[in-house]
Design a protein around this motif. Structure first.
Motif, PDB file in Angstrom:
ATOM      1  N   ARG A 158     -53.169  57.433 -61.546  1.00 42.27           N
ATOM      2  CA  ARG A 158     -54.625  57.525 -60.656  1.00 42.27           C
ATOM      3  C   ARG A 158     -54.514  57.586 -59.305  1.00 42.27           C
ATOM      4  O   ARG A 158     -53.503  57.465 -58.859  1.00 42.27           O
ATOM      5  N   LYS A 159     -55.475  58.231 -58.931  1.00 41.00           N
ATOM      6  CA  LYS A 159     -55.527  58.504 -57.409  1.00 41.00           C
ATOM      7  C   LYS A 159     -57.006  58.126 -57.186  1.00 41.00           C
ATOM      8  O   LYS A 159     -57.906  58.406 -57.679  1.00 41.00           O
ATOM      9  N   ARG A 160     -57.006  57.174 -56.010  1.00 43.48           N
ATOM     10  CA  ARG A 160     -58.531  56.418 -55.610  1.00 43.48           C
ATOM     11  C   ARG A 160     -58.372  56.354 -54.212  1.00 43.48           C
ATOM     12  O   ARG A 160     -57.298  56.154 -53.423  1.00 43.48           O
ATOM     13  N   VAL A 161     -59.362  56.588 -53.437  1.00 40.11           N
ATOM     14  CA  VAL A 161     -59.570  56.104 -52.065  1.00 40.11           C
ATOM     15  C   VAL A 161     -59.532  54.739 -51.897  1.00 40.11           C
ATOM     16  O   VAL A 161     -59.937  53.786 -52.634  1.00 40.11           O
ATOM     17  N   VAL A 162     -58.655  54.255 -50.838  1.00 41.66           N
ATOM     18  CA  VAL A 162     -58.606  52.970 -50.665  1.00 41.66           C
ATOM     19  C   VAL A 162     -59.797  52.081 -50.438  1.00 41.66           C
ATOM     20  O   VAL A 162     -59.666  50.832 -51.327  1.00 41.66           O
ATOM     21  N   TRP A 163     -60.842  52.259 -49.651  1.00 42.97           N
ATOM     22  CA  TRP A 163     -61.821  51.571 -49.582  1.00 42.97           C
ATOM     23  C   TRP A 163     -62.764  51.625 -51.053  1.00 42.97           C
ATOM     24  O   TRP A 163     -63.395  50.303 -51.264  1.00 42.97           O
ATOM     25  N   LEU A 208     -57.982  53.149 -44.350  1.00 44.44           N
ATOM     26  CA  LEU A 208     -58.923  52.789 -45.272  1.00 44.44           C
ATOM     27  C   LEU A 208     -59.491  53.891 -46.186  1.00 44.44           C
ATOM     28  O   LEU A 208     -60.322  53.937 -47.254  1.00 44.44           O
ATOM     29  N   ASN A 209     -59.692  55.001 -45.533  1.00 44.26           N
ATOM     30  CA  ASN A 209     -60.329  56.319 -46.105  1.00 44.26           C
ATOM     31  C   ASN A 209     -59.266  57.121 -46.629  1.00 44.26           C
ATOM     32  O   ASN A 209     -59.855  58.156 -47.078  1.00 44.26           O
ATOM     33  N   SER A 210     -57.986  56.895 -46.880  1.00 46.45           N
ATOM     34  CA  SER A 210     -57.133  57.768 -47.408  1.00 46.45           C
ATOM     35  C   SER A 210     -57.239  57.572 -48.930  1.00 46.45           C
ATOM     36  O   SER A 210     -57.587  56.541 -49.544  1.00 46.45           O
ATOM     37  N   THR A 211     -56.163  58.285 -49.928  1.00 45.50           N
ATOM     38  CA  THR A 211     -56.182  58.271 -51.182  1.00 45.50           C
ATOM     39  C   THR A 211     -54.862  57.638 -51.478  1.00 45.50           C
ATOM     40  O   THR A 211     -53.736  58.168 -51.000  1.00 45.50           O
ATOM     41  N   ILE A 212     -54.701  56.894 -52.436  1.00 43.82           N
ATOM     42  CA  ILE A 212     -53.517  56.308 -53.035  1.00 43.82           C
ATOM     43  C   ILE A 212     -53.423  56.720 -54.416  1.00 43.82           C
ATOM     44  O   ILE A 212     -54.288  57.052 -55.170  1.00 43.82           O
ATOM     45  N   ARG A 213     -52.091  56.771 -54.635  1.00 40.09           N
ATOM     46  CA  ARG A 213     -51.928  57.067 -56.315  1.00 40.09           C
ATOM     47  C   ARG A 213     -50.962  55.882 -56.825  1.00 40.09           C
ATOM     48  O   ARG A 213     -50.322  55.343 -56.198  1.00 40.09           O
ATOM     49  N   TYR A 214     -51.482  55.490 -58.259  1.00 35.93           N
ATOM     50  CA  TYR A 214     -50.668  54.652 -58.604  1.00 35.93           C
ATOM     51  C   TYR A 214     -50.677  55.047 -60.220  1.00 35.93           C
ATOM     52  O   TYR A 214     -51.394  55.805 -60.844  1.00 35.93           O
ATOM     53  N   VAL A 215     -49.624  54.277 -60.757  1.00 35.26           N
ATOM     54  CA  VAL A 215     -49.477  54.456 -62.345  1.00 35.26           C
ATOM     55  C   VAL A 215     -49.616  53.218 -63.113  1.00 35.26           C
ATOM     56  O   VAL A 215     -49.279  52.124 -62.854  1.00 35.26           O
TER      57      VAL A 215
END
Length: 177
Positions: free
Chosen positions: A127-132, A114-121
């Motif tokens: 973009r990189k965003r924190v999951v929550w 929940l507090n990790s970062t994901i990367r998406y295109v």
């Protein structure tokens, strides 16, 4: 952010969605489908936009956009469009599916995830965003567009009523669905 906190927000979001969908069921099919200059171009268009955002954010969180898609048309093909939901019943059916899928996703999360970062295109950006943050944005985005839909419904004489978080909490404490 903690798992129980995000689930509380999603419980509220589902409660608010149920109120707006119930109000949509009280307008005529013509009012539901009518184009307007407000919201996303009408009640149905606004409701489909909310649903599309739920869908898009969930598949993003589940890794669908980790790599770029072939082209703009491929991205467009992933979006939900108004013409796919000519009736409220069709929209409601898909809404229930998305709610179930989102809760299934939420049930897989740990607080670390929940507090990790994901990367998406997306087209033109990585973009990189924190999951929550994404999950919170989904609820804020829905709140914005539910308010637009509520204004349209009120104009049609079918106000969905209040969406206060405290009202949700009170109803939940009383055991109301």
């Amino acid at each position: 952010m903690k798992i129980d906190e995000i689930k509380l927000l999603y419980g509220y979001n589902d409660w608010a969605d149920a109120r707006i969908l119930a109000a949509c069921a009280r307008v005529s099919p013509e009012q539901y489908a009518a184009p307007t200059s407000y919201g996303h171009g009408g009640l149905r268009a606004t409701m489909v936009h909310i649903l599309d955002n739920i869908w898009q954010q969930r598949i993003t969180l589940q890794g669908y956009y980790q790599e770029p898609l072939a082209n703009e048309a491929a991205y467009d093909a992933t979006e939900l469009h108004e013409d796919a939901f000519p009736t409220l019943a069709m929209l409601q059916e898909r809404w229930l599916i998305e709610q179930r899928e989102m809760w299934a996703y939420l049930d897989t999360l740990t607080e670390e995830m929940l507090n990790s970062t994901i990367r998406y295109v997306i087209p033109g950006a990585i973009r990189k965003r924190v999951v929550w943050h994404i999950l919170l944005d989904l609820t804020i985005h829905a709140t914005q567009h539910r308010s637009e839909a509520a204004a349209l419904l009120t104009d049609y004489g079918q106000s969905p009523g209040d969406f206060d978080f405290t009202l949700f909490q009170s109803e939940r404490a009383e055991g109301k669905p």
